[in-house]
Design an enzyme around this catalytic site. Sequence first.
Site, PDB file in Angstrom:
ATOM      1  N   GLU A 157     -14.308   9.565  18.557  1.00 53.77           N
ATOM      2  CA  GLU A 157     -14.755   8.179  18.689  1.00 53.77           C
ATOM      3  C   GLU A 157     -15.682   8.007  19.886  1.00 53.77           C
ATOM      4  O   GLU A 157     -15.373   8.438  20.997  1.00 53.77           O
ATOM      5  CB  GLU A 157     -13.532   7.258  18.832  1.00 53.77           C
ATOM      6  CG  GLU A 157     -13.802   5.799  18.557  1.00 53.77           C
ATOM      7  CD  GLU A 157     -14.211   5.536  17.124  1.00 53.77           C
ATOM      8  OE1 GLU A 157     -15.395   5.210  16.919  1.00 53.77           O
ATOM      9  OE2 GLU A 157     -13.372   5.652  16.222  1.00 53.77           O
ATOM     10  N   ASP A 215      -7.275   5.657  -3.493  1.00 56.32           N
ATOM     11  CA  ASP A 215      -6.511   4.499  -3.032  1.00 56.32           C
ATOM     12  C   ASP A 215      -6.145   3.643  -4.233  1.00 56.32           C
ATOM     13  O   ASP A 215      -7.013   3.052  -4.869  1.00 56.32           O
ATOM     14  CB  ASP A 215      -7.345   3.698  -2.027  1.00 56.32           C
ATOM     15  CG  ASP A 215      -6.517   2.652  -1.292  1.00 56.32           C
ATOM     16  OD1 ASP A 215      -5.358   2.421  -1.696  1.00 56.32           O
ATOM     17  OD2 ASP A 215      -7.025   2.063  -0.319  1.00 56.32           O
ATOM     18  N   CYS A 225       0.792  -1.235   0.000  1.00 61.55           N
ATOM     19  CA  CYS A 225       0.000   0.000   0.000  1.00 61.55           C
ATOM     20  C   CYS A 225       0.824   1.284   0.000  1.00 61.55           C
ATOM     21  O   CYS A 225       0.505   2.226  -0.716  1.00 61.55           O
ATOM     22  CB  CYS A 225      -0.991  -0.001   1.164  1.00 61.55           C
ATOM     23  SG  CYS A 225      -0.224   0.031   2.804  1.00 61.55           S
ATOM     24  N   HIS A 259      -2.672   1.174   6.828  1.00 66.06           N
ATOM     25  CA  HIS A 259      -2.949   1.210   5.389  1.00 66.06           C
ATOM     26  C   HIS A 259      -2.693   2.631   4.915  1.00 66.06           C
ATOM     27  O   HIS A 259      -2.951   3.599   5.633  1.00 66.06           O
ATOM     28  CB  HIS A 259      -4.385   0.786   5.099  1.00 66.06           C
ATOM     29  CG  HIS A 259      -4.708   0.756   3.637  1.00 66.06           C
ATOM     30  ND1 HIS A 259      -3.902   0.134   2.705  1.00 66.06           N
ATOM     31  CD2 HIS A 259      -5.737   1.299   2.930  1.00 66.06           C
ATOM     32  CE1 HIS A 259      -4.424   0.278   1.503  1.00 66.06           C
ATOM     33  NE2 HIS A 259      -5.532   0.984   1.603  1.00 66.06           N
TER      34      HIS A 259
END
EC number: 2.3.2.13
Length: 715
Positions: free
Chosen positions: A448, A360, A278, A337
């Site tokens: 979060e 991506d 990646c 990633h």
Amino acid sequence: MAQGLEVSVSDFQCYQNNVQHHTEEMSFQRLIVRRGQDFSITLYFKNRGFQLDMDKIIFITETGPKPDLSMGTRAVFSIEEPSFKSPWIALIKSNGTNFLEVSLCAPPMAAIGQYLLKVHIDSFQGPVSAYHLGEFIVLFNPWCPADEVYLESEPQRQEYIMNDYGFIYQGNKNWIRPCPWNYGQFEENIIDICLKLLDKSLNFQVDPAMDCALRGSSVYISRVVSAMINSNDDNGVLNGKWSEGYADGISPSEWNGSVAILKKWYATGGQPVKYGQCWVFAAVMCTVMRCLGIPTRVITNFDSGHDTDGNLIIDEYYDHTGRILENKKKDSVWNFHVWNECWMARRDLPSKYGGWQLLDATPQETSNGVYCCGPASVRAIKEGEVDLNYDTAFAFSMVNADCVSWLVYGGKEQKLHRDTSLVGNLISTKSIQSDEREDVTENYKYEEGSPLEREAFLKALQKVQSRGFPESHQGHSPPAEPFSATEAANPHLISPPGLKDVSLKFKLVEPAYMGLDINFVLHTFNLVLTFKDLKVNLSAQSLLHDGSPLPVFWQDTAFISLMPNEAKTYPCTIRYSQYSQFLSPDKLIRISALGEEMNSSDKFLVDKIITLELPSIMINVLGEAILGQTLSIQVIFENPLLEEVGDCVLTVEGSGLFKKQMKIIIGILKPQSKASVTVKTVPFKSGQRQIQANLKSNKFKDIKGYRNVNVAPEL
């Protein structure tokens, strides 16, 4: 009879134009301009000067194999004559006795690429003459307010367009490592390679005229480049490989920069380069996009979700020892990633969703049948607007999916717990004009566990469920049990009661270094007023970068009795001799503990991912760095292991400092020994530069180091 006007020579003023268009580092010999900004050319005449009342000069620009006026790939325009109704502009700057200096300007929506410039001269009572003046390149223009990639901040333009080196963050959320990278977007021939990459795309192969006509769109270009960086559907730049064994290519961790990769792809006629993962895909895409003029940065997401069935839930399956069950595993959480963000207006979306867009190039899932991803508006991801183009639901799952653990035992599946905060942590990029890390997590999601974050998750979940599984995910089975909106909003409803009674936690005693034993403790806490008798199965297994597990190489069982409110620690050691033969190239070890009460069916799982640390390479610049003068660079490195390592090769590079990668064969390094090498080079570009170095051997692939150096102009 009047004489016709004849052109003897033309001057594209490459030096002055390229400096004004911020392309001087690409070339001084070729004209490379940005759309929406004027540039000057001079026409020199053989017999007389230009006379406005006698001569009509018509310019023609063409791009692509089949230039077409109606498609915008051909333009016809005249000096100061609006009757042509062309978006291209030509104005007189200076009219001399035998020359004419003209200011030309490509429209801010012009297709990017290689152009041919021609001129027709129609003189009063003279013959019509035509001339091919030459070729030039048009790029996107983040300095132009009318261009859809316009970026208002000059420091941001300097970072996201002009900076040719940077850092890609790797490791895990508890140990973040900056990996230096040579983007090299202005190096020799890189612009030609980037344009060739567009011509190799599937879209160009199918309909070259239409493809070239669409190259004015940053959204279109970004999708084409995202598909072309990987080789899955085409002869793209990089072959991806996530399993072990890179003998027929180069391990992804060995690369220091994009230039060697792109030049190798180009030199072999477009054969995919082996191998990428990646961060390599993202780094090469950053090079291409910055080269083409689209502001781009590289983003790392720690604990990144890969949701294969499109339901925004990451399902992970474990056996009674806490081992990940690979055969049950379709979803995964990547240790980290890496993707790109590109800055552009999104005229295809509601107004507030322009700005940074996720792209991506790593081939994970298909998008409209092709392995590409994005552009997905970062703002849309945060708000849970997963029905907006492109691939926003998949992007949402990478940063904000919920993770559910399942215990597979006796042929049954038992839900262990649901974690709403595991996925998407410390989303990072290099800071503007600084070597520090910038945390951009708040761009992707609300805090979060906050009501706003759960609200965005619920909105995304409802949108996904209302449209069913996306086409690209067909063929995958749904998880063992689907989740209701109530469970999504209140994840504690499915947490087993045992979690409230006993708590388990791992803690490293000291940092885990490659070559040394790993010492850690399991903390156990009894949170209630009753006696607890525990059996805890401990295990360790190496992980690949994408979360795929390798076989378990260490196991232990602990029997722990806890009095009411008592805490105990259980010390553990994994010796180097136990893990050395089982390490993945990513040097990730996952330790896990599956606990159960002796007289209860309650089970609880805790795990921790350890990244083994390697020493870095030290680089010393000996003397002052001056343009065009020999510079000596000392590279110091060491073998951290208690055993000798062989096949040691040092690679050194840096844009503006080295014309190509320098490889030095070191051979054998004795156990825990240091060594140094001095290399010489002649800097050919001034300003801030970076040296990148990598040491590989038969035991490790990526001991890395870097050093920034400021190259002074010639004395």
